[in-house]
Enzyme design. Structure first.
Site, PDB file in Angstrom:
ATOM      1  N   LYS A 167      45.747  37.449  81.745  1.00  0.00           N
ATOM      2  CA  LYS A 167      44.790  37.106  80.683  1.00  0.00           C
ATOM      3  C   LYS A 167      45.355  35.954  79.882  1.00  0.00           C
ATOM      4  O   LYS A 167      46.584  35.727  79.853  1.00  0.00           O
ATOM      5  CB  LYS A 167      44.508  38.287  79.756  1.00  0.00           C
ATOM      6  CG  LYS A 167      45.714  38.918  79.038  1.00  0.00           C
ATOM      7  CD  LYS A 167      46.129  38.283  77.718  1.00  0.00           C
ATOM      8  CE  LYS A 167      47.262  39.056  77.037  1.00  0.00           C
ATOM      9  NZ  LYS A 167      47.959  38.362  75.985  1.00  0.00           N
TER      10      LYS A 167
ATOM     11  N   ASP B 251      46.707  46.038  74.782  1.00  0.00           N
ATOM     12  CA  ASP B 251      45.914  45.139  75.629  1.00  0.00           C
ATOM     13  C   ASP B 251      45.276  45.839  76.826  1.00  0.00           C
ATOM     14  O   ASP B 251      44.485  45.221  77.535  1.00  0.00           O
ATOM     15  CB  ASP B 251      46.811  44.005  76.172  1.00  0.00           C
ATOM     16  CG  ASP B 251      46.912  42.852  75.194  1.00  0.00           C
ATOM     17  OD1 ASP B 251      46.176  42.859  74.187  1.00  0.00           O
ATOM     18  OD2 ASP B 251      47.718  41.950  75.450  1.00  0.00           O
TER      19      ASP B 251
END
Ligand code: CDM
Ligand code: ATP
Length: 281
Positions: free
Chosen positions: A11, A136
C-alpha cells in the site's frame, strides 16, 4: 492437496495527516490508501492435522511472532477450524518500509483461509479480527482505495486515476512506534474539509523522519527531480507518481545502487481480492 498462491500487495499512503493523540496512545489520523500491483507472494497448502506452519522468507522472525501465523491462528481459534495449513512466503516488500507488508500478509492470510477453511466470515468480521494484529490490517481486508479515519479503521472508498509509481527503499528501517511516540511529531493537523485536494495534503511524519534519517531526506531530494514525491506511512519508503510505466521505469533504471526500488501501478481493488474472486468463479 488444495494449494493456492495469492499476492499480499503493497500500500501507499498518498497523504497522512495526524489529527490528535488518543488517551490509549494511538493517533487519530486521516490517510489516503491505495494498493499497488506488487507484493509478497503467499502459497497456502491445506492440511488435515490442525497444524499451522510457515516457511520461506521469514527473515529471522520467529514463527509465533509472524503476522501471517498470528492471523491464521486467530481465525482458526475464532471459528474452531479442524484443519491446518502450510504457508510459504516469498517476501518482496521491505520490512518496516511503510508499504504495509506485515499487515498485508496478515490480511491476505485471513481472506484466503476464510475461503479455504470455509469459515464464511463477512469482511467486517475479518476486519475485526485483523485490527487486533495491526491498525493497517482492515484496509487490506476491505481491499479498496479509500480515505481512512480514526486509527485507520473508518474507511471511505474513493476513485483515483491509474498512475505509475516508482517506490524507493533507502535501506533504513523505521520503527512505526518510534515515530508515533516522538515528541517532535506534529499531531494537530485540522480534519479534511469537503472538497479537499491531494495537492493540499502532506505526510505529517515526513519532516521528522527526514530529520532522523538523512538517507530518507536524500531519497526524497533525488525523487523530486522526476515528479511529485512523498514518503509513505512512517517511512522509510518514498515514491514518485508518474503517468506512464516507461517514465516510472526510467526513474528505477537510474536509481543509485545503494537503494532498492520497484515500479508498479496502483489498483482500485487490491490484487488479493481480484485473485481470490477469480479463483472462486
Ligand atoms: C502509519 C500507518 O502506516 C499508516 O498506514 C499505520 O497507521 C501504522 O499501522 P501499523 O503498522 O499496522 O501499526 P500498528 O502495528 O497497529 O502500531 C504500531 C505502533 O504505531 C503507533 N500507532 C499506530 C497507528 C495509529 N493510528 N496510531 C499510533 O499511534 C502505536 O504506537 C503502535 O504501537
Ligand atoms: N509477515 C511479516 N512481514 C513483515 N513484517 C512482519 C511480518 N510479521 C511480523 N512482522 C514485524 O512487523 C514489523 C513491521 O512490518 P511491516 O513490513 O508491515 O512495516 P511497515 O511496512 O512499516 O508497515 P506500516 O506501513 O503498516 O507501518 C516488522 O519490522 C516485523 O518485525
Amino acid at each position: 492437496m488444495t494449494s493456492v498462491s495469492i499476492t499480499a500487495p503493497a500500500k501507499l499512503n498518498l497523504f497522512l495527516h495526524i489529527n490528535n493523540k488518543r488517551d490509549d496512545g494511538y493517533h487519530e489520523l486521516e490517510t489516503l490508501f491505495t494498493f499497488l500491483d506488487f507484493g509478497d507472494e503467499l502459497t497456502f497448502t491445506l492440511t488435515n492435522d490442525k497444524i499451522i506452519s510457515l516457511c520461506g522468507d521469514t527473515h529471522g522472525i520467529p514463527q509465533h511472532d509472524n503476522l501471517i501465523y498470528k492471523a491464521a491462528l486467530a481465525l482458526q481459534s475464532y471459528k474452531k477450524v479442524p484443519l491446518g495449513v502450510n504457508i510459504k512466503l516469498i517476501k518482496k516488500l521491505p520490512m518496516g518500509g511503510g508499504v504495509g507488508g506485515g499487515s498485508s500478509d496478515a490480511a491476505t492470510t485471513l481472506l484466503t483461509l476464510n475461503t479455504l477453511w470455509n469459515c464464511q466470515l463477512t469482511i467486517a468480521e475479518l476486519a475485526n479480527i485483523g485490527v487486533k494484529l495491526g491498525a493497517d490490517v482492515p484496509v487490506f481486508i476491505h481491499g479498496k482505495t479509500a480515505v481512512a479515519q480514526g486509527i485507520g479503521e473508518k474507511l471511505t472508498p474513493i476513485e483515483l486515476p491509474k498512475k505509475w509509481y516508482c517506490v524507493v527503499f533507502p535501506n533504513v528501517h523505521i520503527s512505526t512506534a518510534e515515530i508515533f511516540t516522538h515528541p517532535d511529531l506534529p499531531r494537530n493537523t485540522p480534519k479534511l474539509s469537503d472538497g479537499w485536494k491531494l495537492a493540499e495534503t502532506q505526510n505529517d511524519c515526513e519532516a521528522l523522519v527526514k530529520k532522523l534519517n538523512s538517507e530518507v531526506e536524500k531519497t526524497l531530494l533525488w525523487l523530486l527531480k522526476y515528479g511529485p514525491s512523498r514518503m509513505t506511512g512512517t517511512g522509510a519508503c518514498c515514491f514518485v507518481e508518474l503517468d506512464s510505466q516507461i517514465a516510472a521505469q526510467r526513474v528505477l533504471n537510474s536509481l543509485p545502487s545503494c537503494w532498492q526500488g520497484f515500479v508498479a501501478p496502483n489498483t482500485v481493488i487490491s490484487p488479493a481480492h481480484t485473485q481470490l474472486e477469480a479463483r472462486l468463479k
